[in-house]
Write a protein that holds these residues in place. Structure first.
Motif, PDB file in Angstrom:
ATOM      1  N   LEU A  45       0.836  -1.203   0.000  1.00 49.47           N
ATOM      2  CA  LEU A  45       0.000   0.000   0.000  1.00 49.47           C
ATOM      3  C   LEU A  45       0.868   1.248   0.000  1.00 49.47           C
ATOM      4  O   LEU A  45       0.645   2.167  -0.800  1.00 49.47           O
ATOM      5  CB  LEU A  45      -0.920  -0.008   1.230  1.00 49.47           C
ATOM      6  CG  LEU A  45      -1.698   1.285   1.479  1.00 49.47           C
ATOM      7  CD1 LEU A  45      -2.670   1.570   0.343  1.00 49.47           C
ATOM      8  CD2 LEU A  45      -2.409   1.222   2.821  1.00 49.47           C
ATOM      9  N   TRP A  46       1.859   1.298   0.861  1.00 48.42           N
ATOM     10  CA  TRP A  46       2.774   2.438   0.955  1.00 48.42           C
ATOM     11  C   TRP A  46       3.463   2.669  -0.388  1.00 48.42           C
ATOM     12  O   TRP A  46       3.537   3.791  -0.882  1.00 48.42           O
ATOM     13  CB  TRP A  46       3.757   2.160   2.068  1.00 48.42           C
ATOM     14  CG  TRP A  46       4.719   3.243   2.425  1.00 48.42           C
ATOM     15  CD1 TRP A  46       4.728   4.545   1.983  1.00 48.42           C
ATOM     16  CD2 TRP A  46       5.817   3.131   3.322  1.00 48.42           C
ATOM     17  NE1 TRP A  46       5.770   5.226   2.550  1.00 48.42           N
ATOM     18  CE2 TRP A  46       6.449   4.380   3.378  1.00 48.42           C
ATOM     19  CE3 TRP A  46       6.318   2.084   4.082  1.00 48.42           C
ATOM     20  CZ2 TRP A  46       7.578   4.611   4.170  1.00 48.42           C
ATOM     21  CZ3 TRP A  46       7.434   2.328   4.862  1.00 48.42           C
ATOM     22  CH2 TRP A  46       8.050   3.569   4.907  1.00 48.42           C
ATOM     23  N   PHE A  47       3.955   1.598  -0.986  1.00 48.77           N
ATOM     24  CA  PHE A  47       4.604   1.702  -2.300  1.00 48.77           C
ATOM     25  C   PHE A  47       3.651   2.282  -3.339  1.00 48.77           C
ATOM     26  O   PHE A  47       4.011   3.181  -4.101  1.00 48.77           O
ATOM     27  CB  PHE A  47       5.120   0.324  -2.741  1.00 48.77           C
ATOM     28  CG  PHE A  47       5.648   0.295  -4.145  1.00 48.77           C
ATOM     29  CD1 PHE A  47       6.869   0.875  -4.455  1.00 48.77           C
ATOM     30  CD2 PHE A  47       4.930  -0.307  -5.161  1.00 48.77           C
ATOM     31  CE1 PHE A  47       7.371   0.857  -5.751  1.00 48.77           C
ATOM     32  CE2 PHE A  47       5.409  -0.335  -6.462  1.00 48.77           C
ATOM     33  CZ  PHE A  47       6.636   0.253  -6.756  1.00 48.77           C
ATOM     34  N   ARG A  48       2.431   1.787  -3.391  1.00 46.31           N
ATOM     35  CA  ARG A  48       1.440   2.265  -4.368  1.00 46.31           C
ATOM     36  C   ARG A  48       1.073   3.727  -4.134  1.00 46.31           C
ATOM     37  O   ARG A  48       0.853   4.483  -5.082  1.00 46.31           O
ATOM     38  CB  ARG A  48       0.179   1.407  -4.334  1.00 46.31           C
ATOM     39  CG  ARG A  48       0.405  -0.010  -4.775  1.00 46.31           C
ATOM     40  CD  ARG A  48       0.630  -0.085  -6.255  1.00 46.31           C
ATOM     41  NE  ARG A  48       0.938  -1.448  -6.636  1.00 46.31           N
ATOM     42  CZ  ARG A  48       1.829  -1.761  -7.555  1.00 46.31           C
ATOM     43  NH1 ARG A  48       2.477  -0.831  -8.202  1.00 46.31           N
ATOM     44  NH2 ARG A  48       2.063  -3.019  -7.851  1.00 46.31           N
ATOM     45  N   PRO A  52       2.558   5.664  -7.644  1.00 52.26           N
ATOM     46  CA  PRO A  52       1.379   5.092  -8.313  1.00 52.26           C
ATOM     47  C   PRO A  52       1.679   4.537  -9.708  1.00 52.26           C
ATOM     48  O   PRO A  52       0.957   3.662 -10.189  1.00 52.26           O
ATOM     49  CB  PRO A  52       0.383   6.248  -8.363  1.00 52.26           C
ATOM     50  CG  PRO A  52       1.158   7.477  -8.068  1.00 52.26           C
ATOM     51  CD  PRO A  52       2.383   7.070  -7.319  1.00 52.26           C
ATOM     52  N   ASN A  53       2.749   5.011 -10.345  1.00 52.66           N
ATOM     53  CA  ASN A  53       3.127   4.483 -11.660  1.00 52.66           C
ATOM     54  C   ASN A  53       4.223   3.433 -11.570  1.00 52.66           C
ATOM     55  O   ASN A  53       4.751   2.993 -12.585  1.00 52.66           O
ATOM     56  CB  ASN A  53       3.589   5.623 -12.579  1.00 52.66           C
ATOM     57  CG  ASN A  53       2.448   6.522 -12.965  1.00 52.66           C
ATOM     58  OD1 ASN A  53       1.333   6.056 -13.174  1.00 52.66           O
ATOM     59  ND2 ASN A  53       2.703   7.815 -13.038  1.00 52.66           N
ATOM     60  N   GLY A  54       4.551   3.030 -10.347  1.00 46.75           N
ATOM     61  CA  GLY A  54       5.579   2.023 -10.153  1.00 46.75           C
ATOM     62  C   GLY A  54       5.046   0.627 -10.439  1.00 46.75           C
ATOM     63  O   GLY A  54       3.854   0.431 -10.691  1.00 46.75           O
ATOM     64  N   LYS A  55       5.962  -0.323 -10.401  1.00 47.98           N
ATOM     65  CA  LYS A  55       5.535  -1.711 -10.606  1.00 47.98           C
ATOM     66  C   LYS A  55       6.421  -2.653  -9.812  1.00 47.98           C
ATOM     67  O   LYS A  55       7.569  -2.345  -9.490  1.00 47.98           O
ATOM     68  CB  LYS A  55       5.532  -2.094 -12.081  1.00 47.98           C
ATOM     69  CG  LYS A  55       6.904  -2.235 -12.709  1.00 47.98           C
ATOM     70  CD  LYS A  55       6.809  -2.681 -14.164  1.00 47.98           C
ATOM     71  CE  LYS A  55       8.187  -2.754 -14.802  1.00 47.98           C
ATOM     72  NZ  LYS A  55       8.141  -3.163 -16.198  1.00 47.98           N
ATOM     73  N   ASP A  79       8.074   2.512 -16.588  1.00 51.28           N
ATOM     74  CA  ASP A  79       8.932   2.637 -17.763  1.00 51.28           C
ATOM     75  C   ASP A  79      10.420   2.547 -17.444  1.00 51.28           C
ATOM     76  O   ASP A  79      11.247   2.589 -18.355  1.00 51.28           O
ATOM     77  CB  ASP A  79       8.643   3.958 -18.487  1.00 51.28           C
ATOM     78  CG  ASP A  79       7.236   3.995 -19.067  1.00 51.28           C
ATOM     79  OD1 ASP A  79       6.746   2.930 -19.512  1.00 51.28           O
ATOM     80  OD2 ASP A  79       6.623   5.077 -19.068  1.00 51.28           O
ATOM     81  N   ASP A  80      10.773   2.428 -16.169  1.00 51.61           N
ATOM     82  CA  ASP A  80      12.182   2.303 -15.795  1.00 51.61           C
ATOM     83  C   ASP A  80      12.775   1.031 -16.400  1.00 51.61           C
ATOM     84  O   ASP A  80      12.130  -0.013 -16.430  1.00 51.61           O
ATOM     85  CB  ASP A  80      12.344   2.254 -14.272  1.00 51.61           C
ATOM     86  CG  ASP A  80      12.072   3.589 -13.605  1.00 51.61           C
ATOM     87  OD1 ASP A  80      12.010   4.615 -14.312  1.00 51.61           O
ATOM     88  OD2 ASP A  80      11.925   3.595 -12.369  1.00 51.61           O
ATOM     89  N   LYS A  81      13.998   1.147 -16.866  1.00 57.15           N
ATOM     90  CA  LYS A  81      14.687  -0.007 -17.464  1.00 57.15           C
ATOM     91  C   LYS A  81      15.277  -0.925 -16.390  1.00 57.15           C
ATOM     92  O   LYS A  81      15.317  -2.138 -16.556  1.00 57.15           O
ATOM     93  CB  LYS A  81      15.800   0.451 -18.401  1.00 57.15           C
ATOM     94  CG  LYS A  81      15.309   1.319 -19.544  1.00 57.15           C
ATOM     95  CD  LYS A  81      14.544   0.511 -20.547  1.00 57.15           C
ATOM     96  CE  LYS A  81      14.147   1.399 -21.708  1.00 57.15           C
ATOM     97  NZ  LYS A  81      12.826   1.171 -22.195  1.00 57.15           N
ATOM     98  N   SER A 115      11.419  -3.843   1.108  1.00 56.34           N
ATOM     99  CA  SER A 115      12.251  -3.377   2.220  1.00 56.34           C
ATOM    100  C   SER A 115      13.534  -2.751   1.699  1.00 56.34           C
ATOM    101  O   SER A 115      13.953  -1.689   2.166  1.00 56.34           O
ATOM    102  CB  SER A 115      12.574  -4.526   3.178  1.00 56.34           C
ATOM    103  OG  SER A 115      11.441  -4.893   3.910  1.00 56.34           O
ATOM    104  N   SER A 116      14.147  -3.394   0.723  1.00 52.60           N
ATOM    105  CA  SER A 116      15.378  -2.861   0.145  1.00 52.60           C
ATOM    106  C   SER A 116      15.161  -1.537  -0.582  1.00 52.60           C
ATOM    107  O   SER A 116      16.083  -0.730  -0.698  1.00 52.60           O
ATOM    108  CB  SER A 116      16.005  -3.872  -0.822  1.00 52.60           C
ATOM    109  OG  SER A 116      16.427  -5.008  -0.116  1.00 52.60           O
ATOM    110  N   ALA A 117      13.951  -1.308  -1.053  1.00 50.23           N
ATOM    111  CA  ALA A 117      13.617  -0.054  -1.734  1.00 50.23           C
ATOM    112  C   ALA A 117      13.229   1.044  -0.744  1.00 50.23           C
ATOM    113  O   ALA A 117      12.902   2.156  -1.146  1.00 50.23           O
ATOM    114  CB  ALA A 117      12.488  -0.291  -2.734  1.00 50.23           C
TER     115      ALA A 117
END
Length: 128
Positions: A45-48, A52-55, A79-81, A115-117
């Motif tokens: 939830l925190w990540f989203r 919001p455009n992350g994956k 879109d991050d590589k 966690s690492s992120a």
């Protein structure tokens, strides 16, 4: 829970990591025998909320009737590589409660990659 002895509260720069206005992850900490824990559902939830455009991308590296090896990669933008973090987890069917070893490997990989992120590692106990 006394969350004041965590890295999150020990240094203001840490509490600013992945900050989301109106969302305080400390409110969702759960007490465990190993110290404070932020459940995977809250990390997701925190990540989203923050990206919001992350994956979060899962890859099955190996799945058999005995073992599941899953890799999770976290991207701040779809879109991050390259991912900002990744983690590979393995679980065995015979040692995983309920036989849900594939799901357990997926959850473990996502949990550690998040966690690492920066979505949870700051809740480790601060040096006394």
């Amino acid at each position: 829970m006394n969350e004041n002895n965590t890295m999150y509260n020990a240094a203001p720069v840490i509490s600013e990591l992945n900050k989301v206005k109106g969302f305080d992850p400390v409110r969702f900490l759960r007490r465990t025998k190993d110290g404070p824990k932020l459940d995977l559902s809250i990390k997701k939830l925190w990540f989203r909320l923050r990206y919001p455009n992350g994956k979060i991308k899962l890859s099955a590296l190996k799945i058999s009737d005995q073992i599941a090896i899953i890799e999770a990669k976290v991207y701040f933008d779809k879109d991050d590589k390259e991912p900002v973090s990744s983690f590979t987890s393995q679980r065995y069917s015979q040692t995983t409660p309920g036989g849900l070893y594939i799901e357990a490997a997926q959850h473990s990989a996502i949990d550690e990659a998040l966690s690492s992120a920066g979505f949870g590692i700051q809740f480790i106990p601060a040096a006394q």
